[in-house]
Scaffold this motif. Structure first.
Motif, PDB file in Angstrom:
ATOM      1  N   VAL A  84      -8.334   8.647  -4.129  1.00  0.00           N
ATOM      2  CA  VAL A  84      -7.336   7.982  -3.528  1.00  0.00           C
ATOM      3  C   VAL A  84      -7.376   7.909  -1.954  1.00  0.00           C
ATOM      4  CG1 VAL A  84      -4.846   8.573  -3.191  1.00  0.00           C
ATOM      5  CG2 VAL A  84      -5.411   8.744  -5.313  1.00  0.00           C
ATOM      6  N   PHE A  85      -7.881   8.985  -1.433  1.00  0.00           N
ATOM      7  CA  PHE A  85      -7.964   9.312  -0.081  1.00  0.00           C
ATOM      8  C   PHE A  85      -9.066   8.214   0.502  1.00  0.00           C
ATOM      9  CE2 PHE A  85      -5.106  12.581  -0.160  1.00  0.00           C
ATOM     10  CZ  PHE A  85      -4.008  12.150   0.604  1.00  0.00           C
ATOM     11  N   LEU A  86     -10.316   8.472  -0.457  1.00  0.00           N
ATOM     12  CA  LEU A  86     -11.377   7.316  -0.135  1.00  0.00           C
ATOM     13  C   LEU A  86     -11.008   5.968   0.094  1.00  0.00           C
ATOM     14  CD1 LEU A  86     -14.413   8.970  -2.002  1.00  0.00           C
ATOM     15  CD2 LEU A  86     -14.334   8.613   0.409  1.00  0.00           C
ATOM     16  N   VAL A  87     -10.031   5.584  -1.135  1.00  0.00           N
ATOM     17  CA  VAL A  87      -9.671   4.067  -1.107  1.00  0.00           C
ATOM     18  C   VAL A  87      -8.552   3.736   0.033  1.00  0.00           C
ATOM     19  CG1 VAL A  87      -7.808   2.695  -2.421  1.00  0.00           C
ATOM     20  CG2 VAL A  87      -9.721   4.058  -3.628  1.00  0.00           C
ATOM     21  N   VAL A  88      -7.685   4.847   0.444  1.00  0.00           N
ATOM     22  CA  VAL A  88      -7.079   4.770   1.727  1.00  0.00           C
ATOM     23  C   VAL A  88      -7.760   4.393   2.720  1.00  0.00           C
ATOM     24  CG1 VAL A  88      -5.389   5.690   3.248  1.00  0.00           C
ATOM     25  CG2 VAL A  88      -4.936   5.992   0.681  1.00  0.00           C
ATOM     26  N   LEU A  89      -8.978   5.254   3.176  1.00  0.00           N
ATOM     27  CA  LEU A  89      -9.728   5.063   4.296  1.00  0.00           C
ATOM     28  C   LEU A  89     -10.509   3.897   4.231  1.00  0.00           C
ATOM     29  CD1 LEU A  89     -10.961   8.707   4.621  1.00  0.00           C
ATOM     30  CD2 LEU A  89      -9.543   7.613   6.155  1.00  0.00           C
ATOM     31  N   ILE A  90     -11.184   3.320   3.231  1.00  0.00           N
ATOM     32  CA  ILE A  90     -11.696   1.908   3.092  1.00  0.00           C
ATOM     33  C   ILE A  90     -10.818   1.043   3.368  1.00  0.00           C
ATOM     34  CG2 ILE A  90     -12.899   0.632   1.330  1.00  0.00           C
ATOM     35  CD1 ILE A  90     -14.035   3.147  -0.003  1.00  0.00           C
ATOM     36  N   ALA A  91      -9.508   0.868   2.522  1.00  0.00           N
ATOM     37  CA  ALA A  91      -8.631   0.029   2.701  1.00  0.00           C
ATOM     38  C   ALA A  91      -8.252  -0.265   4.235  1.00  0.00           C
ATOM     39  CB  ALA A  91      -7.535   0.100   1.897  1.00  0.00           C
ATOM     40  N   ALA A  92      -8.303   0.909   4.806  1.00  0.00           N
ATOM     41  CA  ALA A  92      -7.593   0.778   6.462  1.00  0.00           C
ATOM     42  C   ALA A  92      -8.721   0.344   7.279  1.00  0.00           C
ATOM     43  CB  ALA A  92      -7.385   2.286   6.652  1.00  0.00           C
ATOM     44  N   GLY A  93     -10.004   0.742   6.967  1.00  0.00           N
ATOM     45  CA  GLY A  93     -11.073   0.263   7.542  1.00  0.00           C
ATOM     46  C   GLY A  93     -11.165  -1.336   7.430  1.00  0.00           C
ATOM     47  N   LEU A  94     -10.998  -1.961   6.482  1.00  0.00           N
ATOM     48  CA  LEU A  94     -11.225  -3.215   5.859  1.00  0.00           C
ATOM     49  C   LEU A  94     -10.176  -4.085   6.670  1.00  0.00           C
ATOM     50  CD1 LEU A  94     -12.194  -3.457   2.332  1.00  0.00           C
ATOM     51  CD2 LEU A  94     -13.578  -4.062   4.214  1.00  0.00           C
ATOM     52  N   LEU A  95      -8.872  -3.617   6.693  1.00  0.00           N
ATOM     53  CA  LEU A  95      -7.756  -4.112   7.474  1.00  0.00           C
ATOM     54  C   LEU A  95      -7.981  -4.393   9.008  1.00  0.00           C
ATOM     55  CD1 LEU A  95      -4.490  -2.778   5.539  1.00  0.00           C
ATOM     56  CD2 LEU A  95      -5.758  -5.207   5.359  1.00  0.00           C
ATOM     57  N   ALA A 143       0.760  -1.170  -0.082  1.00  0.00           N
ATOM     58  CA  ALA A 143       0.000  -0.009  -0.071  1.00  0.00           C
ATOM     59  C   ALA A 143       1.035   1.248  -0.011  1.00  0.00           C
ATOM     60  CB  ALA A 143      -0.949  -0.079   1.307  1.00  0.00           C
ATOM     61  N   SER A 144       1.868   1.199   0.966  1.00  0.00           N
ATOM     62  CA  SER A 144       2.855   2.541   0.832  1.00  0.00           C
ATOM     63  C   SER A 144       3.394   2.737  -0.680  1.00  0.00           C
ATOM     64  CB  SER A 144       3.805   2.117   1.917  1.00  0.00           C
ATOM     65  OG  SER A 144       4.795   3.258   1.893  1.00  0.00           O
ATOM     66  N   LEU A 145       3.800   1.547  -0.965  1.00  0.00           N
ATOM     67  CA  LEU A 145       4.522   1.569  -2.172  1.00  0.00           C
ATOM     68  C   LEU A 145       3.672   2.197  -3.486  1.00  0.00           C
ATOM     69  CD1 LEU A 145       7.031   0.922  -4.082  1.00  0.00           C
ATOM     70  CD2 LEU A 145       6.193  -1.343  -4.242  1.00  0.00           C
ATOM     71  N   GLY A 174      -4.150   5.975  14.120  1.00  0.00           N
ATOM     72  CA  GLY A 174      -4.788   7.176  14.262  1.00  0.00           C
ATOM     73  C   GLY A 174      -4.263   8.435  13.470  1.00  0.00           C
ATOM     74  N   LEU A 175      -2.705   8.458  13.363  1.00  0.00           N
ATOM     75  CA  LEU A 175      -2.115   9.560  12.456  1.00  0.00           C
ATOM     76  C   LEU A 175      -2.453   9.203  10.787  1.00  0.00           C
ATOM     77  CD1 LEU A 175       1.453   9.718  13.826  1.00  0.00           C
ATOM     78  CD2 LEU A 175      -0.455  11.802  13.750  1.00  0.00           C
ATOM     79  N   LEU A 176      -2.562   8.086  10.549  1.00  0.00           N
ATOM     80  CA  LEU A 176      -3.024   7.555   9.097  1.00  0.00           C
ATOM     81  C   LEU A 176      -4.442   8.077   8.942  1.00  0.00           C
ATOM     82  CD1 LEU A 176      -1.961   4.717   7.183  1.00  0.00           C
ATOM     83  CD2 LEU A 176      -4.565   5.252   7.412  1.00  0.00           C
ATOM     84  N   LEU A 177      -5.232   7.706   9.870  1.00  0.00           N
ATOM     85  CA  LEU A 177      -6.633   8.410   9.487  1.00  0.00           C
ATOM     86  C   LEU A 177      -6.807   9.954   9.491  1.00  0.00           C
ATOM     87  CD1 LEU A 177      -8.456   5.640  11.810  1.00  0.00           C
ATOM     88  CD2 LEU A 177      -8.288   5.719   9.469  1.00  0.00           C
ATOM     89  N   LEU A 178      -6.185  10.430  10.460  1.00  0.00           N
ATOM     90  CA  LEU A 178      -6.199  11.859  10.748  1.00  0.00           C
ATOM     91  C   LEU A 178      -5.669  12.388   9.080  1.00  0.00           C
ATOM     92  CD1 LEU A 178      -5.378  12.617  14.297  1.00  0.00           C
ATOM     93  CD2 LEU A 178      -7.375  12.963  13.192  1.00  0.00           C
ATOM     94  N   THR A 179      -4.619  12.229   8.886  1.00  0.00           N
ATOM     95  CA  THR A 179      -3.959  12.601   7.590  1.00  0.00           C
ATOM     96  C   THR A 179      -4.788  12.170   6.220  1.00  0.00           C
ATOM     97  OG1 THR A 179      -1.532  12.149   8.665  1.00  0.00           O
ATOM     98  CG2 THR A 179      -1.761  12.664   6.390  1.00  0.00           C
ATOM     99  N   SER A 180      -5.475  11.128   6.359  1.00  0.00           N
ATOM    100  CA  SER A 180      -6.218  10.751   5.035  1.00  0.00           C
ATOM    101  C   SER A 180      -7.521  11.732   5.059  1.00  0.00           C
ATOM    102  CB  SER A 180      -6.585   9.236   5.175  1.00  0.00           C
ATOM    103  OG  SER A 180      -5.604   8.456   5.116  1.00  0.00           O
ATOM    104  N   VAL A 181      -7.996  11.957   6.318  1.00  0.00           N
ATOM    105  CA  VAL A 181      -9.254  12.837   6.578  1.00  0.00           C
ATOM    106  C   VAL A 181      -8.608  14.371   5.879  1.00  0.00           C
ATOM    107  CG1 VAL A 181     -10.736  14.103   7.935  1.00  0.00           C
ATOM    108  CG2 VAL A 181     -10.399  11.621   8.327  1.00  0.00           C
ATOM    109  N   TYR A 182      -7.310  14.810   6.341  1.00  0.00           N
ATOM    110  CA  TYR A 182      -6.867  15.945   5.870  1.00  0.00           C
ATOM    111  C   TYR A 182      -6.787  16.037   4.493  1.00  0.00           C
ATOM    112  CZ  TYR A 182      -4.011  19.850   4.543  1.00  0.00           C
ATOM    113  OH  TYR A 182      -3.506  20.712   3.901  1.00  0.00           O
ATOM    114  N   GLY A 183      -6.194  14.885   3.790  1.00  0.00           N
ATOM    115  CA  GLY A 183      -6.213  14.728   2.436  1.00  0.00           C
ATOM    116  C   GLY A 183      -7.291  14.897   1.699  1.00  0.00           C
ATOM    117  N   LEU A 184      -8.097  14.035   2.214  1.00  0.00           N
ATOM    118  CA  LEU A 184      -9.710  14.231   1.659  1.00  0.00           C
ATOM    119  C   LEU A 184     -10.445  15.672   1.348  1.00  0.00           C
ATOM    120  CD1 LEU A 184     -12.045  12.177   0.295  1.00  0.00           C
ATOM    121  CD2 LEU A 184     -12.925  12.198   2.548  1.00  0.00           C
TER     122      LEU A 184
END
Length: 486
Positions: free
Chosen positions: A119-130, A18-20, A74-84
């Motif tokens: 992109v950020f919606l995909v990140v948030l959905i993927a994080a929630g599924l994981l 995911a990072s790559l 937590g940081l990943l979610l907050l940063t993704s929300v900011y990106g969204l």
């Protein structure tokens, strides 16, 4: 559930991939392919979005190295929300443009600022599924979880892409306080073509999440006088009479209109009250406080205009409107959804929003009615960020935009128009900032004459009664109407 669905090694590899993907695809393509390859330069908002993607990718690398810890999640979610949010902020002014219009290059027909939200919606959905597949507790890294080839590849790609971004950022944008251009030129390493701009930096005291769209709402009780907005006057007039409006009117009066057939006077105030008065303005016949949140948000009332013998259009500073009427048989109890409180005698017919083009990012301080064309007329309030002086005409039939035009006036600064009156083929405007009456030629759209008003004050509304022009000097509890010979 943890052991059945996923283990620490698989989780580590998923996060590394995911990072790559995040750093190599959206960030890498935007920087290396679109930037170095095609000359595309990020604007100030693009850099915010790209920074958010870089941070999410970096946090994912931290997870692969140090484990799946709540602080990283937590940081990943907050940063993704900011990106969204950054993607939405960037897309908002562009998504409703005419078909095919946009900003910068498009990928598969979709512009990059819209892809940011994807992109950020995909990140948030993927994080929630994981998180969901881990069951009741977070997976812990074990001795089997190693910093292997995949992790090193992701980290190395991250460093390479970051290096390209650093070069692009510091050569094309410059160090702080240079934040990037609103409309960036092509990427270039020729010093003559490089632009370092601080135009998007307003200082700490003027920060706004809306950026260039953060227009200050007008305060109709505290509007400054500005001599730079005064036009050369052909005459000066003094009031021949002054009437103090009834004290029961709540707030400062921001709009007034008179109907000669019904002999009614309508006023609105900045406290969201609309009232009907008798002809000499000594008695309030009916009044109501408009509910600003019912159906259409309408607050900070700016003007009122009769469009029939007993009905008026009431407009807010942001061009939302309500049509109300004086009706002695109406009962306030029947209008719970429309009015907070008031007296019997007022009905509401319609509520809506006027949509404009040239005046889209300007507030208004008045409204007039042209009976000959069945049009409502507004004039914009200029702002430092949107210094527009526009006449707007809106249909009284379907409440849509009929026309807009930029007005001409020979002044150093544009006036703050708080009163509008259609007078035959002329448009008479009340300039609060210049303490003047301005006359606009309807054919040319140019202010052709100006009249100074001897009595200064918070001039907020204008109407006509017989051979007199009525000007409101607004003050809560002491609203005065001054009469001038036309």
């Amino acid at each position: 559930m943890n052991k059945e669905l996923i283990n620490d090694v698989v989780m580590n590899r998923i996060v590394a991939v995911a990072s790559l993907l995040l750093i190599a695809l959206p960030v890498g393509i935007a920087c290396i392919v679109l930037g170095y390859g095609m000359g595309d330069n990020p604007c100030a908002l693009c850099w915010q979005e790209r920074t958010a993607m870089v941070l999410v990718s970096l946090i994912a690398l931290f997870i692969t190295r140090y484990g799946l810890k709540p602080k990283y999640i937590g940081l990943l979610l907050l940063t993704s929300v900011y990106g969204l949010f950054a993607g939405f902020r960037h897309s908002a002014p562009h998504m409703l443009r005419d078909i095919g219009q946009g900003f910068g290059p498009a990928i598969m027909g979709v512009h990059t600022y819209v892809w940011v939200m994807v992109v950020f919606l995909v990140v948030l959905i993927a994080a929630g599924l994981l998180m969901f597949v881990q069951g009741d507790k977070l997976i812990q890294w074990s001795e089997k979880t190693r910093w292997e080839g995949l992790n090193k590849t992701a980290a190395n790609v991250f460093l390479v892409v970051i290096a390209f971004n650093i070069v692009q950022a510091f050569t094309q944008t410059g160090p702080a306080p240079f934040l990037g251009q609103g409309d960036p030129v092509r990427m270039s390493f020729n010093p003559q073509n490089i632009i370092w701009s601080a135009g998007k930096w307003d200082g700490l005291t003027n920060m706004s999440l809306r950026g260039g769209y953060g227009i200050t709402k007008p305060n109709f009780t505290d509007m400054a006088v500005n001599d730079a907005t005064r036009a050369d006057a052909q005459s000066t007039v003094s009031a021949v009479k002054t009437v103090t409006l009834p004290a029961e009117l709540d707030g400062a009066v921001t709009g007034i209109s008179y109907n000669p057939s019904s002999k009614l006077v309508a006023v609105v105030t900045n406290s969201n009250w609309v009232a009907f008065l008798n002809e000499d303005m000594t008695q309030v016949l009916a009044k109501a406080e408009i509910d600003p949140n019912f159906s259409v948000e309408i607050s900070n009332l700016a003007g009122v205009a009769f469009d029939s013998d007993n009905s008026v259009l009431v407009t807010a500073d942001h061009k939302s409107f309500a049509r109300v009427a004086y009706d002695p048989s109406a009962r306030i109890a029947d209008y719970y959804a429309n009015f907070f409180e008031g007296t019997d005698g007022i009905t509401e017919f319609k509520r809506g929003r006027f949509e404009t083009a040239r005046a889209k990012y300007n507030y208004v301080g008045s409204v007039g009615y042209d009976a000959a064309s069945n049009e409502y007329v507004m004039v914009t309030l200029p702002d430092a960020k949107r210094n527009n002086f526009v006449e707007v005409r809106l249909s009284g039939k379907d409440f849509k935009l009929n026309s807009e035009r930029v007005l001409g006036i020979d002044t150093k600064a544009l006036p703050m128009v708080t009163g509008t009156l259609v007078d035959g083929d002329k448009l008479v405007m009340l300039s609060q900032s210049g303490q003047q009456l301005l006359t606009l030629d309807a054919a040319t759209g140019i202010v052709v004459s100006a009249t100074n008003l001897t009595e200064a004050g918070n001039l907020q509304a204008l109407t006509v009664q017989g051979d007199k022009l009525l000007v409101v000097d607004a003050a809560e509890g002491n609203n005065q109407v001054r009469f001038y010979i036309r």
